[in-house]
Design a protein around this motif. Structure first.
Motif, PDB file in Angstrom:
ATOM      1  N   LEU A  64      -5.804 -48.267  37.190  1.00  0.00           N
ATOM      2  CA  LEU A  64      -5.604 -47.466  35.986  1.00  0.00           C
ATOM      3  C   LEU A  64      -4.948 -48.242  34.851  1.00  0.00           C
ATOM      4  O   LEU A  64      -4.908 -47.771  33.713  1.00  0.00           O
ATOM      5  CB  LEU A  64      -4.751 -46.230  36.307  1.00  0.00           C
ATOM      6  N   VAL A  66      -1.676 -48.984  34.727  1.00  0.00           N
ATOM      7  CA  VAL A  66      -0.377 -48.363  34.450  1.00  0.00           C
ATOM      8  C   VAL A  66       0.645 -48.872  35.466  1.00  0.00           C
ATOM      9  O   VAL A  66       0.295 -49.519  36.443  1.00  0.00           O
ATOM     10  CB  VAL A  66      -0.460 -46.814  34.518  1.00  0.00           C
ATOM     11  N   SER A  70       4.303 -44.595  37.266  1.00  0.00           N
ATOM     12  CA  SER A  70       3.447 -43.574  36.642  1.00  0.00           C
ATOM     13  C   SER A  70       2.574 -42.893  37.683  1.00  0.00           C
ATOM     14  O   SER A  70       2.357 -41.682  37.630  1.00  0.00           O
ATOM     15  CB  SER A  70       2.557 -44.188  35.567  1.00  0.00           C
ATOM     16  N   LEU A  74       2.455 -39.046  38.831  1.00  0.00           N
ATOM     17  CA  LEU A  74       1.149 -38.391  38.793  1.00  0.00           C
ATOM     18  C   LEU A  74       0.861 -37.653  40.095  1.00  0.00           C
ATOM     19  O   LEU A  74       0.289 -36.569  40.100  1.00  0.00           O
ATOM     20  CB  LEU A  74       0.077 -39.448  38.539  1.00  0.00           C
ATOM     21  N   SER A  81       2.350 -33.046  34.974  1.00  0.00           N
ATOM     22  CA  SER A  81       1.509 -34.127  34.487  1.00  0.00           C
ATOM     23  C   SER A  81       0.434 -33.532  33.602  1.00  0.00           C
ATOM     24  O   SER A  81       0.193 -32.330  33.616  1.00  0.00           O
ATOM     25  CB  SER A  81       0.831 -34.862  35.653  1.00  0.00           C
ATOM     26  N   LYS A  82      -0.230 -34.377  32.866  1.00  0.00           N
ATOM     27  CA  LYS A  82      -1.372 -33.928  32.078  1.00  0.00           C
ATOM     28  C   LYS A  82      -2.609 -34.006  32.954  1.00  0.00           C
ATOM     29  O   LYS A  82      -2.839 -35.002  33.631  1.00  0.00           O
ATOM     30  CB  LYS A  82      -1.521 -34.778  30.833  1.00  0.00           C
ATOM     31  N   ARG A  85      -4.863 -37.102  32.899  1.00  0.00           N
ATOM     32  CA  ARG A  85      -4.435 -38.294  33.642  1.00  0.00           C
ATOM     33  C   ARG A  85      -4.828 -38.194  35.112  1.00  0.00           C
ATOM     34  O   ARG A  85      -5.209 -39.171  35.741  1.00  0.00           O
ATOM     35  CB  ARG A  85      -2.940 -38.505  33.492  1.00  0.00           C
TER      36      ARG A  85
END
Length: 105
Positions: A64, A66, A70, A74, A81-82, A85
């Protein structure tokens, strides 16, 4: 029902924290159903995909682009979280999230 849903999500988070497979729900046999919310369902799908593909947090983070922290956030069912994502993480593992809207009584 909200308290039952909170309890279910908290209970399922223990499986994720332990790196264990999440069990399938038993048949309802006419009992009321408690649903896992959409974001948490996607996170459980990500957890399952990672287990099935033997992908670590570090490897997913690399894919990813990241930080590993993160990915930890996640995957945390209790962390907000969004959904985008989570969808991106599922995508790099060859999965796609879908949503089904059902009519309720």
């Amino acid at each position: 029902m909200q308290e039952a849903q909170d309890l279910l999500v908290t209970s399922l988070s223990i499986y994720v924290d332990d790196g264990a497979a999440v069990p399938l729900p038993p048949a309802s046999n006419g009992r009321p159903l408690v649903y896992v919310p959409m974001l948490e369902s996607a996170k459980l799908a990500l957890h399952t995909a990672m287990l099935e593909n033997r992908i670590s947090n570090v490897e997913l983070a690399r894919r990813l682009g990241v930080a590993e922290s993160s990915v930890r956030r996640l995957r945390d069912l209790l962390h907000e979280s969004k959904i985008g994502r989570v969808e991106a993480a599922l995508h790099v593992l060859g999965r796609q999230a879908t949503v089904e809207v059902l009519e309720v009584a």
